[in-house]
Design a protein around this motif. Structure first.
Motif, PDB file in Angstrom:
ATOM      1  N   UNK A  62       0.840  -1.196   0.000  1.00  0.00           N
ATOM      2  CA  UNK A  62       0.000   0.000   0.000  1.00  0.00           C
ATOM      3  C   UNK A  62       0.876   1.247   0.000  1.00  0.00           C
ATOM      4  N   UNK A  63       0.453   2.237  -0.770  1.00  0.00           N
ATOM      5  CA  UNK A  63       1.237   3.441  -0.993  1.00  0.00           C
ATOM      6  C   UNK A  63       0.967   4.504   0.065  1.00  0.00           C
ATOM      7  N   UNK A  64       1.834   5.526   0.152  1.00  0.00           N
ATOM      8  CA  UNK A  64       1.526   6.673   1.015  1.00  0.00           C
ATOM      9  C   UNK A  64       0.192   7.317   0.658  1.00  0.00           C
ATOM     10  N   UNK A  65      -0.155   7.341  -0.630  1.00  0.00           N
ATOM     11  CA  UNK A  65      -1.432   7.935  -1.052  1.00  0.00           C
ATOM     12  C   UNK A  65      -2.613   7.167  -0.476  1.00  0.00           C
ATOM     13  N   UNK A  66      -2.486   5.856  -0.382  1.00  0.00           N
ATOM     14  CA  UNK A  66      -3.558   5.066   0.238  1.00  0.00           C
ATOM     15  C   UNK A  66      -3.752   5.484   1.690  1.00  0.00           C
ATOM     16  N   UNK A 113      -0.777   5.039  -7.136  1.00  0.00           N
ATOM     17  CA  UNK A 113      -1.907   4.127  -6.996  1.00  0.00           C
ATOM     18  C   UNK A 113      -1.974   3.648  -5.546  1.00  0.00           C
ATOM     19  N   UNK A 114      -3.149   3.224  -5.131  1.00  0.00           N
ATOM     20  CA  UNK A 114      -3.326   2.843  -3.731  1.00  0.00           C
ATOM     21  C   UNK A 114      -2.570   1.577  -3.359  1.00  0.00           C
ATOM     22  N   UNK A 115      -2.508   0.622  -4.270  1.00  0.00           N
ATOM     23  CA  UNK A 115      -1.930  -0.678  -3.911  1.00  0.00           C
ATOM     24  C   UNK A 115      -1.282  -1.315  -5.131  1.00  0.00           C
ATOM     25  N   UNK A 116      -0.373  -2.259  -4.857  1.00  0.00           N
ATOM     26  CA  UNK A 116       0.211  -3.070  -5.915  1.00  0.00           C
ATOM     27  C   UNK A 116       0.273  -4.515  -5.429  1.00  0.00           C
ATOM     28  N   UNK A 117      -0.221  -5.428  -6.264  1.00  0.00           N
ATOM     29  CA  UNK A 117      -0.121  -6.864  -5.992  1.00  0.00           C
ATOM     30  C   UNK A 117       0.975  -7.417  -6.896  1.00  0.00           C
ATOM     31  N   UNK A 118       1.946  -8.079  -6.297  1.00  0.00           N
ATOM     32  CA  UNK A 118       3.056  -8.691  -7.022  1.00  0.00           C
ATOM     33  C   UNK A 118       2.788 -10.190  -7.094  1.00  0.00           C
ATOM     34  N   UNK A 119       2.587 -10.710  -8.313  1.00  0.00           N
ATOM     35  CA  UNK A 119       2.329 -12.128  -8.551  1.00  0.00           C
ATOM     36  C   UNK A 119       3.540 -12.751  -9.226  1.00  0.00           C
ATOM     37  N   UNK A 152       0.875 -10.614   6.743  1.00  0.00           N
ATOM     38  CA  UNK A 152      -0.328 -11.228   6.164  1.00  0.00           C
ATOM     39  C   UNK A 152      -1.559 -10.938   6.990  1.00  0.00           C
ATOM     40  N   UNK A 153      -1.419 -10.910   8.287  1.00  0.00           N
ATOM     41  CA  UNK A 153      -2.576 -10.714   9.164  1.00  0.00           C
ATOM     42  C   UNK A 153      -3.184  -9.323   9.018  1.00  0.00           C
ATOM     43  N   UNK A 154      -2.480  -8.377   8.370  1.00  0.00           N
ATOM     44  CA  UNK A 154      -2.982  -7.006   8.227  1.00  0.00           C
ATOM     45  C   UNK A 154      -2.899  -6.537   6.784  1.00  0.00           C
ATOM     46  N   UNK A 155      -2.891  -7.456   5.839  1.00  0.00           N
ATOM     47  CA  UNK A 155      -2.634  -7.110   4.441  1.00  0.00           C
ATOM     48  C   UNK A 155      -3.859  -6.575   3.697  1.00  0.00           C
ATOM     49  N   UNK A 156      -5.044  -6.691   4.257  1.00  0.00           N
ATOM     50  CA  UNK A 156      -6.267  -6.354   3.537  1.00  0.00           C
ATOM     51  C   UNK A 156      -6.801  -4.997   3.963  1.00  0.00           C
ATOM     52  N   UNK A 157      -6.507  -3.963   3.147  1.00  0.00           N
ATOM     53  CA  UNK A 157      -6.972  -2.610   3.374  1.00  0.00           C
ATOM     54  C   UNK A 157      -6.700  -2.131   4.807  1.00  0.00           C
ATOM     55  N   UNK A 158      -5.438  -2.130   5.219  1.00  0.00           N
ATOM     56  CA  UNK A 158      -5.110  -1.770   6.602  1.00  0.00           C
ATOM     57  C   UNK A 158      -5.331  -0.290   6.888  1.00  0.00           C
ATOM     58  N   UNK A 159      -5.566   0.038   8.135  1.00  0.00           N
ATOM     59  CA  UNK A 159      -5.546   1.420   8.588  1.00  0.00           C
ATOM     60  C   UNK A 159      -4.144   1.687   9.140  1.00  0.00           C
ATOM     61  N   UNK A 160      -3.751   2.959   9.273  1.00  0.00           N
ATOM     62  CA  UNK A 160      -2.400   3.243   9.769  1.00  0.00           C
ATOM     63  C   UNK A 160      -2.126   2.706  11.166  1.00  0.00           C
ATOM     64  N   UNK A 161      -3.177   2.531  11.941  1.00  0.00           N
ATOM     65  CA  UNK A 161      -2.985   2.069  13.322  1.00  0.00           C
ATOM     66  C   UNK A 161      -3.137   0.570  13.449  1.00  0.00           C
TER      67      UNK A 161
END
Length: 422
Positions: A116-120, A151-157, A413-422
């Motif tokens: 996730x980017x700074x912009x996210x 961009x908000x996020x990047x997925x590397x496959x 992994x436990x916080x990889x889905x649309x995390x908040x800063x905290x």
């Protein structure tokens, strides 16, 4: 290599570059579905570090980690307004867990991460904790003018099987409901939207088979055994930071890492048509390597270390004055902490846009570690104290143009889905 084999590798590269359901279908029609085991039922057995790929990758005879051969960078933007909801987080996590159940976590299966980017994070009222160093991307040399990826996020496959990487991408985007016999219980569709995609490859044979692009001379000079366009090995074990070294140690994102991704255009006409083999070795490694004929072929004889000894790393400016040039690895080797490099590279070549390119993917604990390493790669201090130019004879700088830069946080992994800063 037979003509049939060369055409097959060219076809696979083209399929990944094009992407989409038609490319996936063509790839499966031509090569068949790869026989890949499914992932575990118990996903708690997987490592919490998203970037913990090394244990799931193959190694060569010297213990160097070999990257997966086909790679996709899928850039995404949040489709909602405001901040993500709990339901959206659950949807995204369900999609990622479906991928993990579909393919085992190996180079011959599927490896992936999401950053996730700074912009996210800017959409949240609170700031990232001090334990996370994630500035907005910036130009990192006086001679570059890149576009910044916000961009908000990047997925590397990444996978050795092109069809696996393509199918995983299609499933995430909601274009496939079943993957390797496993139902996709959710997709990213409606929550995250595709903004861009970049593709590439790495490994012996692939650059040679895909060198008919702008930036590489028509003489087809890339060696068959080279894993990258510039004709030499990289990623020597002792010249890479360990996964422990790049891991964030404290705070809410402990167990994560930061990721820098650059898109670089290559200009290799002079590299192959004018520079001698000795000059290429000197510029890629160190002038001492060229003078002493230390590098055979693409560098397999170097083992697990590029060999940056005191002849390369001591008094670099003085040696540059004597030799009239300085090597890329020579400069990079001067940036260490506790005798360890600061970054872990996972870069790969590309033919995106019909041009020879490199997607430089770097993992580190703090983005500042990458910036310090890049400062050394620039060789500005060497140029000021010798006849070496800011780019001419200054490692491999004159053969590449940085077109894009982006910074991302890879949460655990436990916080990889649309995390908040905290």
């Amino acid at each position: 290599m037979s003509e049939r084999g060369i055409k097959r590798r060219e076809f696979v590269k083209a399929a990944v570059a094009i992407g989409g359901s038609a490319a996936l279908s063509a790839c499966l029609d031509r090569n068949g579905a790869p026989d890949v085991p499914q992932g575990p039922d118990d996903l708690s057995t997987l490592p919490d570090r998203q970037h913990a790929w090394n244990g799931a990758l193959s190694t060569d005879d010297h213990g160097n980690v070999l990257p997966a051969r086909h790679q996709v960078l899928l850039y995404l933007n949040y489709a909602g307004s405001g901040t993500p909801t709990a339901a959206e987080r659950e949807t995204v996590e369900t999609a990622f867990r479906s991928l993990e159940r579909a393919y085992r976590r190996r180079n011959d299966g599927l490896l992936f991460s999401v950053g996730y980017s700074p912009s996210y994070f800017d959409r949240f009222p609170e700031s990232l904790p001090d334990s996370v160093d994630l500035p907005s991307p910036s130009a990192l040399a006086p001679f570059e003018d890149p576009t910044f990826d916000r961009q908000d996020a990047v997925v590397h496959l990444a996978s050795d099987h092109a069809a696996v990487a393509l199918a995983a991408e299609e499933a995430l985007l909601g274009e496939k409901t079943e993957l390797n016999g496993v139902e996709m219980a959710a997709s990213l569709s409606g929550v995250l939207q595709k903004a861009d995609r970049r593709t590439g490859f790495v490994g012996a044979g692939l650059p040679a088979d895909n060198q008919d692009v702008q930036g590489i001379p028509n003489s087809e000079p890339v060696p068959e055994e080279s894993p990258l366009y510039m004709g030499f090995k990289s990623g020597f074990e002792k010249n890479q930071a360990s996964e422990d070294r790049v891991t964030i140690r404290e705070g809410p994102f402990a167990g994560g890492a930061t990721q820098h991704v650059s898109k670089i255009r290559l200009h290799l006409d002079q590299w192959y048509e004018q520079d001698s083999r000795e000059q290429r070795v000197a510029k890629m490694f160190c002038p001492a390597h060229a003078a002493e004929d230390r590098v055979e072929g693409v560098g397999e004889n170097l083992g697990d270390d590029s060999g940056m000894d005191e002849k390369c790393t001591e008094n670099v400016a003085d040696r540059a004055r004597e030799r009239g040039m300085v090597g890329h690895s020579q400069k990079s080797a001067t940036v260490r902490e506790d005798d360890s490099p600061l970054i872990l590279r996972r870069d790969f070549d590309s033919t995106d846009g019909g041009e020879a390119g490199l997607h430089f993917v770097s993992l580190q604990r703090a983005i500042g570690d990458f910036e310090d390493t890049r400062t050394a790669m620039n060789g500005t201090d060497v140029a000021e104290k010798s006849s070496v130019g800011q780019r001419l004879n200054n490692g491999i700088l004159q053969y590449m143009t940085v077109e894009r830069r982006g910074n991302f946080l890879l949460p655990p992994r436990s916080k990889r889905s649309l995390p908040s800063p905290a």
